[in-house]
Design a protein around this motif. Structure first.
Motif, mmCIF file in Angstrom:
data_model
loop_
_atom_site.group_PDB
_atom_site.id
_atom_site.type_symbol
_atom_site.label_atom_id
_atom_site.label_comp_id
_atom_site.label_asym_id
_atom_site.label_seq_id
_atom_site.Cartn_x
_atom_site.Cartn_y
_atom_site.Cartn_z
ATOM 1 N N TYR A 1 45.705 80.185 110.444
ATOM 2 C CA TYR A 1 46.752 80.027 109.992
ATOM 3 C C TYR A 1 47.328 81.471 109.785
ATOM 4 O O TYR A 1 46.560 82.444 109.835
ATOM 5 C CB TYR A 1 46.536 79.409 108.201
ATOM 6 N N ARG A 2 48.796 81.507 109.351
ATOM 7 C CA ARG A 2 49.479 82.770 109.282
ATOM 8 C C ARG A 2 50.472 82.536 108.296
ATOM 9 O O ARG A 2 50.886 81.349 107.943
ATOM 10 C CB ARG A 2 49.910 83.449 110.635
ATOM 11 N N LEU A 3 51.108 83.486 107.770
ATOM 12 C CA LEU A 3 52.294 83.469 106.781
ATOM 13 C C LEU A 3 53.431 82.788 107.436
ATOM 14 O O LEU A 3 53.678 83.021 108.519
ATOM 15 C CB LEU A 3 52.538 84.640 106.333
ATOM 16 N N GLY A 4 54.309 82.021 106.515
ATOM 17 C CA GLY A 4 55.308 81.275 107.331
ATOM 18 C C GLY A 4 56.620 81.813 106.711
ATOM 19 O O GLY A 4 56.747 82.640 106.020
ATOM 20 N N PHE A 5 57.659 81.258 107.565
ATOM 21 C CA PHE A 5 59.009 81.921 107.099
ATOM 22 C C PHE A 5 59.408 81.483 105.687
ATOM 23 O O PHE A 5 60.497 82.017 105.197
ATOM 24 C CB PHE A 5 59.883 81.503 108.286
ATOM 25 N N GLY A 6 58.669 80.469 105.073
ATOM 26 C CA GLY A 6 59.118 79.904 103.896
ATOM 27 C C GLY A 6 58.994 81.361 102.723
ATOM 28 O O GLY A 6 59.988 81.182 101.820
ATOM 29 N N LEU A 7 58.517 82.259 103.118
ATOM 30 C CA LEU A 7 58.097 83.381 102.248
ATOM 31 C C LEU A 7 59.362 84.242 102.456
ATOM 32 O O LEU A 7 59.936 84.699 101.347
ATOM 33 C CB LEU A 7 56.894 84.109 102.454
ATOM 34 N N VAL A 8 60.239 84.359 103.426
ATOM 35 C CA VAL A 8 61.288 85.049 103.606
ATOM 36 C C VAL A 8 62.390 84.606 102.889
ATOM 37 O O VAL A 8 63.096 85.019 102.173
ATOM 38 C CB VAL A 8 61.951 84.904 105.215
ATOM 39 N N ARG A 9 62.488 83.071 102.748
ATOM 40 C CA ARG A 9 63.333 82.561 101.866
ATOM 41 C C ARG A 9 63.298 82.871 100.394
ATOM 42 O O ARG A 9 64.274 83.515 99.586
ATOM 43 C CB ARG A 9 63.422 81.003 102.108
ATOM 44 N N LEU A 10 61.837 82.992 100.023
ATOM 45 C CA LEU A 10 61.823 83.244 98.575
ATOM 46 C C LEU A 10 62.074 84.890 98.439
ATOM 47 O O LEU A 10 62.581 85.085 97.267
ATOM 48 C CB LEU A 10 60.261 83.121 98.367
ATOM 49 N N ALA A 11 61.726 85.740 99.401
ATOM 50 C CA ALA A 11 61.885 87.203 99.146
ATOM 51 C C ALA A 11 63.430 87.415 99.243
ATOM 52 O O ALA A 11 63.918 88.354 98.674
ATOM 53 C CB ALA A 11 61.488 87.757 100.504
ATOM 54 N N SER A 12 64.242 86.402 99.913
ATOM 55 C CA SER A 12 65.621 86.803 100.073
ATOM 56 C C SER A 12 66.259 86.766 98.622
ATOM 57 O O SER A 12 67.336 87.403 98.316
ATOM 58 C CB SER A 12 66.125 86.042 101.053
ATOM 59 N N ALA A 13 65.739 85.712 97.793
ATOM 60 C CA ALA A 13 66.311 85.608 96.672
ATOM 61 C C ALA A 13 65.919 86.804 95.582
ATOM 62 O O ALA A 13 66.687 87.016 94.764
ATOM 63 C CB ALA A 13 65.353 84.453 95.867
ATOM 64 N N VAL A 14 65.008 87.585 95.674
ATOM 65 C CA VAL A 14 64.608 88.653 95.315
ATOM 66 C C VAL A 14 65.637 89.849 95.649
ATOM 67 O O VAL A 14 65.908 90.620 94.790
ATOM 68 C CB VAL A 14 63.029 89.022 95.307
ATOM 69 N N THR A 15 65.776 89.868 96.959
ATOM 70 C CA THR A 15 66.832 90.838 97.393
ATOM 71 C C THR A 15 67.912 90.597 97.010
ATOM 72 O O THR A 15 68.865 91.490 96.794
ATOM 73 C CB THR A 15 66.581 90.822 99.025
ATOM 74 N N SER A 16 68.451 89.389 96.922
ATOM 75 C CA SER A 16 69.718 89.083 96.376
ATOM 76 C C SER A 16 70.111 89.476 94.870
ATOM 77 O O SER A 16 70.937 90.206 94.757
ATOM 78 C CB SER A 16 70.036 87.650 96.281
ATOM 79 N N ARG A 17 69.006 89.343 94.266
ATOM 80 C CA ARG A 17 69.012 90.023 92.823
ATOM 81 C C ARG A 17 69.169 91.479 92.711
ATOM 82 O O ARG A 17 69.752 91.914 91.776
ATOM 83 C CB ARG A 17 67.922 89.408 92.000
ATOM 84 N N MET A 18 68.139 92.206 93.640
ATOM 85 C CA MET A 18 68.322 93.445 93.637
ATOM 86 C C MET A 18 69.743 94.049 94.038
ATOM 87 O O MET A 18 70.268 95.014 93.667
ATOM 88 C CB MET A 18 67.151 94.021 94.567
ATOM 89 N N ASP A 19 70.269 93.312 95.164
ATOM 90 C CA ASP A 19 71.642 93.688 95.633
ATOM 91 C C ASP A 19 72.505 93.531 94.401
ATOM 92 O O ASP A 19 73.554 94.417 94.419
ATOM 93 C CB ASP A 19 72.117 92.613 96.831
#
Length: 244
Positions: free
Chosen positions: A60-78
């Motif tokens: 197993y490895r990390l999935g791209f679903g984490l990118v979706r979650l991280a983008s929400a945080v990035t959006s708030r930071m922006d």
């Protein structure tokens, strides 16, 4: 899901982040659990796209679903960074306290603030929950979020000064005027001797994400200036890299 299960899930994600990819057996050993328990956790994470299973190796490895979650945080930071620059620019030119606020239930919460040269802010607004029915930012946000407006009109509209709107029908009429003219004002409705005007901060799809407000002493920001000030605020908003 119990707290222990949450802790184990976080441990799995951290282990995959550290190793890049690993087997069920390795995860089970690290967590000190049976292989079947580790397998259930990984399978659940995989269903949500947070981890991926290699079809060849079974690891197993990390999935791209984490990118979706991280983008929400990035959006708030922006949002916070762009809002602060917007407040700085507005305050410097207009000489008033500028704020950007977002909706929280029936309240407006300020995420950025800048004070005009030589002005003392009547309050430190950042992080402050302000009453939606009594503030310019709150009225603006309620006017464009029908469910929140409905909730506000079914709540107790507390008076903060003798000018605060406390009647639900009067609030409904005020929010309609806000939508029609494109700005909201507060004429000593939350604090005595303090006035404010707000405009919407719209995303490209037209949704109102936040409100841009300037606040000042009543003698510096008189109600007959609200419309002109609002026009200038809209120009500032349109010049941002986030809002139109």
């Amino acid at each position: 899901m119990g707290v222990q299960s949450v802790d184990r899930t976080v441990e799995v994600l951290e282990a995959l982040a550290a190793k890049g990819g690993t087997s069920v057996n390795s995860i089970a050993a690290q967590l000190g659990v049976h292989k079947s328990t580790a397998s259930r956790i990984l399978s659940s994470l995989a269903e949500h796209g947070l981890v991926e299973k290699d079809a060849l190796t079974g690891s197993y490895r990390l999935g791209f679903g984490l990118v979706r979650l991280a983008s929400a945080v990035t959006s708030r930071m922006d949002l916070s960074q762009i809002a602060q620059k917007l407040c700085d620019d507005v305050s410097a030119e207009l000489g008033l306290t500028a704020n950007v606020a977002v909706l929280d239930e029936i309240y407006a919460v300020n995420v950025s603030q800048a004070m005009g040269p030589g002005l003392l802010a009547p309050r430190h607004y950042v992080g402050l929950r302000t009453p939606g029915h009594a503030t310019s930012s709150g009225k603006m946000l309620l006017a464009h979020h029908p469910r929140a407006a409905e909730a506000a009109m079914h709540s107790t509209l507390e008076p903060h000064t003798d000018r605060t709107i406390t009647d639900p029908q009067a609030l409904a009429a005020e929010l309609e005027r806000v939508r029609e003219r494109g700005w909201a004002g507060s004429d000593e409705e939350w604090e005595q001797h303090i006035t404010a005007v707000a405009v919407p901060l719209r995303l490209p799809d037209g949704a109102v994400e936040a409100a841009l407000t300037v606040t000042g002493p009543a003698h510096s920001l008189q109600p007959d200036r609200f419309s002109d000030v609002a026009h200038r605020l809209r120009e500032f908003a349109a010049g941002s890299s986030r809002w139109v």
